[in-house]
Design a protein around this motif. Sequence first.
Motif, PDB file in Angstrom:
ATOM      1  N   UNK A  37     -57.836  61.641  39.802  1.00 30.58           N
ATOM      2  CA  UNK A  37     -58.392  62.870  39.230  1.00 30.58           C
ATOM      3  C   UNK A  37     -57.455  64.030  39.547  1.00 30.58           C
ATOM      4  N   UNK A  38     -56.289  64.082  38.892  1.00 29.02           N
ATOM      5  CA  UNK A  38     -55.336  65.146  39.178  1.00 29.02           C
ATOM      6  C   UNK A  38     -55.862  66.516  38.769  1.00 29.02           C
ATOM      7  N   UNK A  39     -55.343  67.552  39.407  1.00 21.07           N
ATOM      8  CA  UNK A  39     -55.691  68.930  39.082  1.00 21.07           C
ATOM      9  C   UNK A  39     -54.488  69.620  38.440  1.00 21.07           C
ATOM     10  N   UNK A  40     -54.671  70.896  38.085  1.00 22.08           N
ATOM     11  CA  UNK A  40     -53.569  71.679  37.520  1.00 22.08           C
ATOM     12  C   UNK A  40     -52.355  71.705  38.446  1.00 22.08           C
ATOM     13  N   UNK A  41     -52.610  71.632  39.735  1.00 23.42           N
ATOM     14  CA  UNK A  41     -51.545  71.830  40.710  1.00 23.42           C
ATOM     15  C   UNK A  41     -50.890  70.521  41.143  1.00 23.42           C
ATOM     16  N   UNK A  42     -51.219  69.424  40.468  1.00 22.72           N
ATOM     17  CA  UNK A  42     -50.656  68.115  40.807  1.00 22.72           C
ATOM     18  C   UNK A  42     -49.690  67.659  39.729  1.00 22.72           C
ATOM     19  N   UNK A  43     -48.688  66.898  40.141  1.00 23.70           N
ATOM     20  CA  UNK A  43     -47.913  66.120  39.184  1.00 23.70           C
ATOM     21  C   UNK A  43     -48.791  64.981  38.695  1.00 23.70           C
ATOM     22  N   UNK A  44     -48.766  64.710  37.398  1.00 21.52           N
ATOM     23  CA  UNK A  44     -49.708  63.721  36.866  1.00 21.52           C
ATOM     24  C   UNK A  44     -49.222  63.173  35.535  1.00 21.52           C
ATOM     25  N   UNK A  45     -49.847  62.076  35.133  1.00 27.11           N
ATOM     26  CA  UNK A  45     -49.788  61.561  33.765  1.00 27.11           C
ATOM     27  C   UNK A  45     -51.179  61.722  33.181  1.00 27.11           C
ATOM     28  N   UNK A  46     -51.267  62.342  32.012  1.00 23.66           N
ATOM     29  CA  UNK A  46     -52.556  62.479  31.339  1.00 23.66           C
ATOM     30  C   UNK A  46     -53.520  63.425  32.013  1.00 23.66           C
ATOM     31  N   UNK A  47     -53.070  64.193  32.989  1.00 25.61           N
ATOM     32  CA  UNK A  47     -53.952  65.122  33.693  1.00 25.61           C
ATOM     33  C   UNK A  47     -53.930  66.513  33.087  1.00 25.61           C
ATOM     34  N   UNK A  48     -54.686  67.445  33.670  1.00 22.20           N
ATOM     35  CA  UNK A  48     -54.704  68.819  33.152  1.00 22.20           C
ATOM     36  C   UNK A  48     -53.385  69.526  33.420  1.00 22.20           C
ATOM     37  N   UNK A  49     -53.008  70.416  32.511  1.00 18.52           N
ATOM     38  CA  UNK A  49     -51.752  71.142  32.632  1.00 18.52           C
ATOM     39  C   UNK A  49     -51.988  72.554  33.165  1.00 18.52           C
ATOM     40  N   UNK A  50     -51.056  73.011  33.971  1.00 21.37           N
ATOM     41  CA  UNK A  50     -51.060  74.398  34.428  1.00 21.37           C
ATOM     42  C   UNK A  50     -50.547  75.247  33.263  1.00 21.37           C
ATOM     43  N   UNK A  51     -51.460  75.518  32.333  1.00 20.26           N
ATOM     44  CA  UNK A  51     -51.080  76.167  31.071  1.00 20.26           C
ATOM     45  C   UNK A  51     -51.592  77.605  31.068  1.00 20.26           C
ATOM     46  N   UNK A  52     -50.724  78.579  30.790  1.00 16.59           N
ATOM     47  CA  UNK A  52     -51.168  79.981  30.792  1.00 16.59           C
ATOM     48  C   UNK A  52     -52.244  80.236  29.743  1.00 16.59           C
TER      49      UNK A  52
END
Length: 341
Positions: A37-52
């Motif tokens: 369960x990745x967060x914005x602040x994690x490197x991930x595949x298919x996870x949420x992006x730290x998008x402005x």
Amino acid sequence: MNVTPVTPPRPIDVAAVFPQLAPLARTATRLHPRPGAPTWHDSSIGGPLLWPAEEPWPHCEEPHVVDGINPAQSPADLRLERRIFAASHGRDLTPEERETLERIRPPRTYPVRLAVQAYDGPIAMLPVAQLYVRDVPDLSPPEGKDLLQVLWCPFDHPIMPRTLLFWRSAAAVTDVLDTPPEPPAVQFDGYLPEPCVLEPEQITEYPDHLELSEELREQLKQWSVPQAAEEDMDPDTYYDCVLSNAPGWKVGGWPAWNSTDPSSQPCSECGTGMEILMTVATFEEGDDAGNSWSPHPHPGAGPYPGHRGYNATGVQIGSGYRQHLFVCLAEPEHPHIELMT
């Protein structure tokens, strides 16, 4: 406790046997996606992006048409289907589960209707990868950037998803878009990545045999005969499968050339040569007899039954290929290219 998998050492130091390979060594970072369960602040595949929040979400403006034989599905239905398969693993489906699965994928009737599905208007792109430089040592970002974000359109263009790359400074994102739009449909199940955390590991790789001189290729082939016999493998593929480059999701290293020959890839803007940035993979395991690239401890099965090999991301490129992303050596933000191999 979550133990970082480690790629087993190669059975032979091929550069010691063939010193010609030593100058060609490159490092690669295997990403080792794992369900999570990745967060914005994690490197991930298919996870949420730290998008402005103030930056428009990318959409694909090209036409999107699929045949009626394999209809596209909504992301919500695909996720529900995966949850049902995962929950029912080891037991029979309940009547309610069967009913839901038949709604998502109605039984095919004959004769097959060749009607097409056409989707008008822009299609929201899906997150594929978010990679922080702090986690992935083989990323070479533009100056002042420390985050790479990869998105794609979940439709073929023409034989695989079309990708977009975004380099940014994580510290500059102060207000995050918490509910990005999603596409109305996904052409294939394998174009909807399952959220995965990463356990990056840096390794050393060597070029595919097709990128070597004819003389060295012949030497490797002859030398591989007894090595391959011990593993019950084809000597023509022993070097590529066991000693050259790793399978799976990775950044940097060398590309594999399984379905096409190598070709020079100049940048469309400046003519500079391009180099592999990232590999989007169907499988984490290789084709060698003992799966010698499989990390230890072995991570086990995929997110739901039905995948061949280990595939936590659920991604499938073609019938089991890789998608290589190449970027300009002079300027990573120049247009990149995609190749299926």
